[in-house]
Write an enzyme that holds these catalytic residues in place. Sequence first.
Site, short mmCIF file in Angstrom:
data_model
loop_
_atom_site.label_atom_id
_atom_site.label_comp_id
_atom_site.label_asym_id
_atom_site.label_seq_id
_atom_site.Cartn_x
_atom_site.Cartn_y
_atom_site.Cartn_z
N MET A 30 -28.34 -114.31 50.67
CA MET A 30 -29.23 -115.17 51.45
C MET A 30 -28.42 -116.14 52.31
O MET A 30 -28.96 -117.13 52.82
CB MET A 30 -30.17 -115.93 50.53
CG MET A 30 -31.08 -114.97 49.73
SD MET A 30 -32.57 -115.74 49.10
CE MET A 30 -31.89 -116.99 48.04
N HIS A 34 -20.39 -119.18 50.21
CA HIS A 34 -19.35 -119.91 49.47
C HIS A 34 -18.45 -118.84 48.85
O HIS A 34 -18.67 -117.63 49.06
CB HIS A 34 -19.97 -120.85 48.44
CG HIS A 34 -20.96 -120.19 47.52
ND1 HIS A 34 -20.59 -119.23 46.59
CD2 HIS A 34 -22.30 -120.31 47.40
CE1 HIS A 34 -21.65 -118.82 45.94
NE2 HIS A 34 -22.71 -119.45 46.42
N HIS A 37 -19.93 -115.61 47.18
CA HIS A 37 -20.30 -114.52 48.09
C HIS A 37 -19.04 -113.78 48.58
O HIS A 37 -19.00 -112.55 48.64
CB HIS A 37 -21.02 -115.06 49.34
CG HIS A 37 -22.30 -115.78 49.06
ND1 HIS A 37 -22.46 -117.13 49.29
CD2 HIS A 37 -23.49 -115.34 48.59
CE1 HIS A 37 -23.69 -117.49 48.98
NE2 HIS A 37 -24.34 -116.44 48.55
N ASP A 150 -26.32 -114.49 38.67
CA ASP A 150 -27.74 -114.14 38.63
C ASP A 150 -27.90 -112.91 37.74
O ASP A 150 -28.25 -111.82 38.21
CB ASP A 150 -28.24 -113.88 40.05
CG ASP A 150 -28.09 -115.12 40.92
OD1 ASP A 150 -28.89 -116.04 40.80
OD2 ASP A 150 -27.10 -115.19 41.70
N SER A 186 -25.33 -121.96 46.72
CA SER A 186 -25.75 -122.54 48.00
C SER A 186 -26.60 -123.78 47.74
O SER A 186 -26.66 -124.69 48.56
CB SER A 186 -26.56 -121.53 48.80
OG SER A 186 -25.85 -120.32 48.92
P1 AMP Z 1 -27.55 -115.53 47.13
O1 AMP Z 1 -27.09 -115.70 48.53
O2 AMP Z 1 -27.61 -116.80 46.34
O3 AMP Z 1 -28.77 -114.68 47.00
O4 AMP Z 1 -26.40 -114.70 46.42
C1 AMP Z 1 -25.96 -113.47 46.95
C2 AMP Z 1 -25.11 -112.80 45.92
O5 AMP Z 1 -24.01 -113.65 45.61
C3 AMP Z 1 -25.87 -112.55 44.60
O6 AMP Z 1 -25.48 -111.29 44.08
C4 AMP Z 1 -25.39 -113.67 43.74
O7 AMP Z 1 -25.43 -113.36 42.36
C5 AMP Z 1 -23.95 -113.83 44.22
N1 AMP Z 1 -23.45 -115.15 43.86
C6 AMP Z 1 -24.03 -116.34 44.13
N2 AMP Z 1 -23.30 -117.34 43.60
C7 AMP Z 1 -22.24 -116.77 42.99
C8 AMP Z 1 -21.13 -117.27 42.26
N3 AMP Z 1 -20.95 -118.57 42.04
N4 AMP Z 1 -20.23 -116.39 41.76
C9 AMP Z 1 -20.40 -115.06 41.98
N5 AMP Z 1 -21.42 -114.53 42.66
C10 AMP Z 1 -22.33 -115.37 43.16
#
Ligand code: AMP
Length: 295
Positions: A30, A34, A37, A150, A186
């Site tokens: 999304m 950071h 990602h 997640d 995020s």
């Molecule tokens: P999001 O943009 O929050 O939907 O996350 C996109 C992907 O990045 C998802 O597979 C999350 O599980 C992964 N992700 C988010 N935060 C972290 C983190 N701190 N460490 C590893 N993967 C992450």
Amino acid sequence: MEIIREVNEMHNRIMMLKQKQKKIGFVPTMGFFHDGHLQLMKKAKEENDIVVASVFVNPLQFGPNEDFDRYPRNEADDISKAEHVGVDLLFIPTVNEMYPQKMKITMTINDRIDVLCGKARPGHFDGVITVVTKLFHIIQPNQVYFGMKDAQQVAVVDALIHDLNFPITLIGLPTVREEDGLAKSSRNVNLSSRERNEASWLYKALKHGHHLVVDGEYNPAIIIKEINNIISDNTEGVIDYLEVLSYPELKPVSHMKQQVIIAIAVQFERARLIDNLLLSDDGHIIRFWKQGETK
Ligand code: AMP
């Protein structure tokens, strides 16, 4: 790096890559990148010929009172970070491009969602499986990379891939943390400075739970009580859930001598944080998870 905003254009691009038999690794996100990602993208780069990442804040997975509108966004920064780690194609569709009309088909997941975020956020994982299915069809990846931060999402996508026979390998990568242990997210920008300090207690409390298991405490009720006390004593956040469950089935357990997840969500004023530890049957922390290998 190519930036693609339209489904048709992405489809055509993927067809060309498939004709050349390129192995495609895909990282759905999304945005507001950071290091969590970026680690997924780097791993995808190592293991595939082509890396596709997507940035799409999916309205379907947000509840009516959730933070869709104030979800942080920074497209220019995402583009430069993705380029830096070697992403080949960055897919940034608009909501209208992904959902030009109201969906005539709805998808519902019935298992693995009566707990944790699934219970706390009704409909959330239906939105996740819908967008992930669309993205899988558009991008046709060989391997997909998700973060174990997640963990329920990984369990749900595992069920999706399995039930709908997607020819895709699912890889779960370790949670990337700040120096004090806070899982990168995020949403961390929405913490006040006091909450930001308190937020490191989520991981500290989970680690304490792990130490208890290592010391021979296998009763989940006791682990939960101890973690709960640490969070309540050290933060003003409200525990949304704190559960010990089998993984990836996400069923209640009465004894911890099996693969389990200890998962927590804490609601701060403007940010809800989640974290977890996945433990093997002998109490070791499992950081990587690959479909079919760690079950
Ligand atoms: P999001 O943009 O929050 O939907 O996350 C996109 C992907 O990045 C998802 O597979 C999350 O599980 C992964 N992700 C988010 N935060 C972290 C983190 N701190 N460490 C590893 N993967 C992450």
